[in-house]
Design a protein around this motif. Structure first.
Motif, short mmCIF file in Angstrom:
data_model
loop_
_atom_site.label_atom_id
_atom_site.label_comp_id
_atom_site.label_asym_id
_atom_site.label_seq_id
_atom_site.Cartn_x
_atom_site.Cartn_y
_atom_site.Cartn_z
N MET A 151 129.70 8.04 50.59
CA MET A 151 130.17 9.42 50.39
C MET A 151 129.46 10.25 51.03
O MET A 151 128.41 10.28 50.94
CB MET A 151 130.20 9.34 48.72
CG MET A 151 130.82 10.65 48.40
SD MET A 151 131.04 11.07 46.60
CE MET A 151 129.30 10.98 45.96
N LYS A 152 130.32 11.23 51.60
CA LYS A 152 129.48 12.39 52.21
C LYS A 152 129.42 13.48 51.38
O LYS A 152 130.33 14.04 50.68
CB LYS A 152 130.48 12.65 53.31
CG LYS A 152 129.81 13.64 54.55
CD LYS A 152 130.38 14.05 55.82
CE LYS A 152 130.60 12.77 56.56
NZ LYS A 152 131.21 13.16 57.91
N ILE A 153 128.19 14.05 51.37
CA ILE A 153 127.94 15.11 50.39
C ILE A 153 127.24 16.30 51.31
O ILE A 153 126.62 16.06 52.03
CB ILE A 153 126.68 14.71 49.41
CG1 ILE A 153 127.26 13.63 48.50
CG2 ILE A 153 126.17 15.87 48.72
CD1 ILE A 153 126.66 13.39 47.41
N LEU A 154 127.78 17.42 51.03
CA LEU A 154 127.25 18.60 51.40
C LEU A 154 126.23 19.09 50.33
O LEU A 154 126.46 19.50 49.22
CB LEU A 154 128.39 19.73 51.85
CG LEU A 154 127.91 21.21 52.18
CD1 LEU A 154 127.09 20.99 53.48
CD2 LEU A 154 128.92 22.28 52.21
N TYR A 155 124.73 19.66 50.66
CA TYR A 155 124.14 20.49 49.87
C TYR A 155 123.97 21.91 50.64
O TYR A 155 123.35 21.84 51.56
CB TYR A 155 122.82 19.49 49.92
CG TYR A 155 121.75 20.11 48.94
CD1 TYR A 155 121.99 19.84 47.25
CD2 TYR A 155 120.77 21.02 49.12
CE1 TYR A 155 121.05 20.34 46.31
CE2 TYR A 155 119.96 21.63 48.36
CZ TYR A 155 120.10 21.34 46.66
OH TYR A 155 119.29 21.64 45.81
N TRP A 156 124.13 22.79 49.79
CA TRP A 156 124.12 24.26 49.97
C TRP A 156 122.72 24.64 49.32
O TRP A 156 122.41 24.67 48.24
CB TRP A 156 125.15 24.96 49.55
CG TRP A 156 126.19 25.27 50.72
CD1 TRP A 156 126.00 25.13 52.03
CD2 TRP A 156 127.62 25.65 50.43
NE1 TRP A 156 127.24 25.65 52.50
CE2 TRP A 156 128.20 25.67 51.59
CE3 TRP A 156 128.22 25.52 49.17
CZ2 TRP A 156 129.42 25.75 51.61
CZ3 TRP A 156 129.76 25.85 49.23
CH2 TRP A 156 130.42 26.08 50.71
N ASP A 157 121.58 24.65 50.27
CA ASP A 157 120.17 25.48 49.72
C ASP A 157 120.47 26.83 49.79
O ASP A 157 120.41 27.50 50.93
CB ASP A 157 119.19 24.92 50.87
CG ASP A 157 117.88 25.31 50.24
OD1 ASP A 157 117.90 25.86 49.21
OD2 ASP A 157 116.96 25.07 51.05
#
Length: 283
Positions: A1-7
């Protein structure tokens, strides 16, 4: 699964979100093509790289064009072979007019006031009218639904009577729908965000002078964890808040294999890098 993490160490706005996804590889030409399909034609998406405190980031500007400008651009394409050079200079002139675009959810040039008079059904109709993918449509509709719910609660009205002022303008529509298109292009399956920075001060908007975080922003972010930033100024806009509320969940950095990192640039200078860091990873 591809995850985007916004810091979100410096907050989040619509242009920072879209900029971070273009930095991560979303094709701006494909984004523009799909935005045109829903009737958003009166803009030019100015995408450029710039350094923010030594960090390479993607900066975007939604340059609004009235009919006379559109005709002028068309004639210049035929009359000047060196039109690209002049267009680049013209965009820089507009860039200065839109230096506030991290806060553009609240303020916008009044000569485009006809773009502000949109209600939720108007925006829903636009989103469903074009060639967006099912996932892009679903996400965009969800963002405006949660935003309408927050605005209705803040202003004591109903969903069908919520009047989108600044967020109904072309630049905010491009930011929100463009972000949903970019997420689909990158095949992001899940979004997570970091602890959010709390800031203080006031902002001018269609309803007058409001405290920060703006009431609709704070209503959207019920359930999210904040930390004190010590900054006076708007770090999280209603557009940024609605994207997080509708599409993301808050968590610590997930255990994942990092595939790519990209930075979207904001326009403010509060002494910290005005950047949204996007990290894509595989779980």
């Amino acid at each position: 699964m591809k995850i985007l993490y916004w810091d979100t160490f410096a907050g989040i706005s619509g242009d920072m979100a879209l900029g971070s996804l273009i930095a991560l590889g979303a094709d701006p030409e494909k984004i523009i093509e799909q935005l045109h399909s829903i009737g958003l034609n009166e803009f030019r998406l100015d995408v450029r790289s710039r350094q923010v405190q030594g960090i390479q980031a993607t900066d975007i500007d939604v340059v609004l064009l009235n009919e006379l400008q559109l005709e002028s651009d068309h004639s210049h394409e035929h009359e000047h072979e060196h039109e690209h050079e002049h267009e680049h200079e013209h965009e820089h002139e507009h860039k200065h007019e839109h230096e506030h675009s991290h806060e553009h959810d609240h303020s916008h040039k009044h000569d485009h006031s006809h773009n502000h008079n949109r209600f939720l059904p108007d925006i829903q109709k636009m989103i469903l009218s074009g060639s967006l993918s099912d996932r892009s449509q679903k996400n965009a509709l969800r963002v405006f639904d949660v935003l309408a719910e927050a605005e209705a609660k803040v202003h004591g009205t109903t969903l069908d009577k919520v009047h989108f002022h600044e967020v109904g303008a072309v630049d905010s529509l491009v930011d929100i729908v463009g972000t949903c298109i970019a997420l689909d292009l990158l095949d992001i399956e899940e979004i997570r965000v970091s602890t959010l920075p709390w800031s203080k001060g006031f902002v001018q908007c269609a309803h007058g002078t409001l405290p920060l975080p703006a009431p609709a922003t704070l209503m959207l972010l019920r359930g999210f964890k904040f930390r004190e930033s010590g900054i006076t100024g708007e770090l999280i806009t209603p557009t940024g808040a609605s994207l997080m509320k509708a599409l993301a969940q808050q968590s610590n950095f997930p255990e994942m294999v990092i595939q790519n990192v990209g930075y979207g640039s904001g326009k403010n200078d509060y002494g910290i890098p005005s950047l949204l860091r996007g990290v894509i990873g595989e779980v």
